[in-house]
Enzyme design. Structure first.
Site, PDB file in Angstrom:
ATOM      1  N   LYS A 171       0.849  -1.193   0.000  1.00  0.00           N
ATOM      2  CA  LYS A 171       0.000   0.000   0.000  1.00  0.00           C
ATOM      3  C   LYS A 171       0.881   1.238   0.000  1.00  0.00           C
ATOM      4  CE  LYS A 171      -1.750   2.716   2.990  1.00  0.00           C
ATOM      5  NZ  LYS A 171      -1.796   4.009   2.244  1.00  0.00           N
ATOM      6  N   GLU A 216      11.179   0.514   9.406  1.00  0.00           N
ATOM      7  CA  GLU A 216      12.175   1.555   9.104  1.00  0.00           C
ATOM      8  C   GLU A 216      11.443   2.873   9.286  1.00  0.00           C
ATOM      9  OE1 GLU A 216      13.981   4.397   8.118  1.00  0.00           O
ATOM     10  OE2 GLU A 216      13.551   3.947   6.011  1.00  0.00           O
ATOM     11  N   CYS A 266      14.378  10.948   5.778  1.00  0.00           N
ATOM     12  CA  CYS A 266      14.564  10.529   7.171  1.00  0.00           C
ATOM     13  C   CYS A 266      16.019  10.592   7.603  1.00  0.00           C
ATOM     14  CB  CYS A 266      14.005   9.125   7.391  1.00  0.00           C
ATOM     15  SG  CYS A 266      14.634   7.888   6.246  1.00  0.00           S
ATOM     16  N   GLU A 324      11.358  15.426  14.470  1.00  0.00           N
ATOM     17  CA  GLU A 324      11.853  15.391  13.100  1.00  0.00           C
ATOM     18  C   GLU A 324      11.046  16.404  12.278  1.00  0.00           C
ATOM     19  OE1 GLU A 324      12.731  12.058   9.615  1.00  0.00           O
ATOM     20  OE2 GLU A 324      11.045  11.763  10.982  1.00  0.00           O
TER      21      GLU A 324
END
Length: 447
Positions: free
Chosen positions: A157, A230, A264, A350
């Site tokens: 997905k 991850e 990331c 982040e």
């Protein structure tokens, strides 16, 4: 079937729709993958290699088609897509094509008298996969290539805002793979939840936020699925006062603003030793003012980044940027902020935008402590001309990757994955391939 609007982030305009998969669509895809697994699992490494190599070649032949659909949904620079991400995607397929032929169990010996033991590496089964919106094609390749190289089948997905390049990839892969080996279901978060909760997949692999990873792990636990997570990063860039400031600033800005900071591993949390702090801040500011970046993925992402800047504490200094750029699309001015402290929200979170935060440190130990003082542990870098210091700091940094005097390069041969709230499991490399296998012990009685 209901649909979601697709928005071009460079203009803010709706240009199409994507279907929202619900229980029947998810179930059909999973059942299709389960049926295909009964035969794909028995394919030879040579057969899998041939298919992966053919997909890589076809991907590069159709590079323009992939660039067109991905750039429309992400706002990326077409030239960068053609020069970087599509060749990287093809390289990952080619790497795992070769790695497929290295999968082998271990020959063993007689650990029980009169019995010989051996180990088999086998595919896990149907793999549910979820990918993010920052690198839609590349992340789909990172997920699909090792899974099918190991003999699994997949249901993937993609992110709701960027599904088209993944759908195109599945269509291309279907030309070279048996029916049902690669399946794609588009939709929203609820679609992903249905996929993770489905009883058939034996493993879930996700690249996404820490929040999403935690939710996936909780749901997968109900049926004891394996998870491969991850997740988000918040990479520290530890700069010592013996560096060439201009060179370091060039490297940091390039790694901080690539893909508009939506990476990331982005080099956006800069920790600078006091001796070069002011000089480096000036150099970063000069380069940020001259930088051109693409749009953020959505109005939500733009508002989040601006909110972090608007809520800065009084001791923070905004040297440039921090506001929306233009009145069309989701662009944020390249931003440099200094004077920050470890507990500040923008340091702990982040940002995922073209924002560089700067903190001052004095001693090596202080720099390491600040670098490690966030819950994420994906990637980091250390900048120094002292080889001994580089070795010491690399050992102490609690991150899955440490770059020295650079930040960002990846290789298909090397693993990518983190620690702490950046998750567990590795993408890329033969280690990543092993993650998509299970080990079976076979013991045979002699005579």
């Amino acid at each position: 079937m209901s649909t979601l609007d697709l928005v071009n982030p460079a203009t803010g305009e709706v240009f199409g729709t994507t279907p929202v998969g619900r229980e029947s669509e998810v179930d059909a895809a999973v059942r299709n993958a389960a049926k295909a697994f009964t035969t794909w699992r028995r394919s030879t490494p040579m057969e899998r290699q041939a298919a992966l190599l053919a997909i890589a070649d076809a991907l590069q032949v159709r590079a323009d088609d992939f660039a067109e659909v991905e750039c429309r949904e992400t706002g990326k620079d077409r030239a960068v897509m053609l020069s970087d991400e599509i060749p990287q995607s093809a390289d990952v397929f080619r790497f795992f094509a070769g790695a497929a032929r290295t999968l082998a169990g271990a020959s063993a010996g007689e650990y029980v008298a009169g019995h010989t033991s051996s180990l088999r590496r086998e595919p896990v089964g149907v793999i549910a996969q979820i990918t993010p919106w920052n690198y839609p094609l590349l992340m789909a390749v990172w997920k699909i290539a090792p899974a099918i190289a190991a003999g699994n089948t997949v249901v993937l997905k993609p992110a709701d805002t960027t599904p088209s390049s993944t759908v195109l990839l599945a269509e291309l892969a279907a030309e070279f793979l048996p029916e049902g080996v690669v399946n794609v279901v588009t939709g929203d978060r609820d679609t992903g939840r249905l996929l993770v909760a489905h009883p058939v997949p034996a493993m879930v692999s996700i690249t996404g936020s820490t929040r999403a990873g935690i939710e996936v792990a909780r749901t997968a636990a109900d049926t004891l699925k394996r998870t491969h997570l991850e997740l988000g990063g918040n990479a520290p860039v530890v700069v010592f006062d013996d560096v060439d400031v201009a060179s370091a600033a060039d490297g940091i800005i390039a790694a901080a603003f690539y893909n508009a900071g939506q990476d990331c591993t982005a080099a956006t949390r800069v920790l600078v030793q006091a001796g070069v702090h002011d000089e480096l801040v000036d150099a970063l500011m000069t380069r940020a003012k001259a930088a051109t970046t693409g749009p953020l993925n959505s109005a939500i992402q733009l508002d989040r980044a601006i909110g972090l800047v608007d809520r800065l504490p009084g001791h923070a200094v905004v040297h440039c940027g921090g506001k929306q750029l233009g009145d069309r699309g989701f662009f944020l001015e390249p931003t440099v902020i200094s004077g920050l402290r470890q507990q500040d929200e923008i340091v702990k979170e982040e940002v995922f935008a073209p924002v560089v935060t700067v903190q001052r440190f004095t001693s090596e130990d202080e720099g390491i402590t600040s670098a490690n003082g966030v819950p994420q542990g994906l990637a980091s870098s250390v900048w120094t001309t002292d080889a001994s210091r580089a070795a010491r700091v690399s050992i102490e940094l609690d991150f899955g990757c440490v770059w020295v005097n650079t930040h960002g390069p990846l290789a298909s041969e090397m693993p990518h994955g983190g620690f702490g709230q950046s998750g567990y499991g590795k993408d890329l490399s033969t280690i990543g391939l092993d993650d998509y296998t299970r080990v079976k012990h076979v013991m045979t009685k002699l005579a």
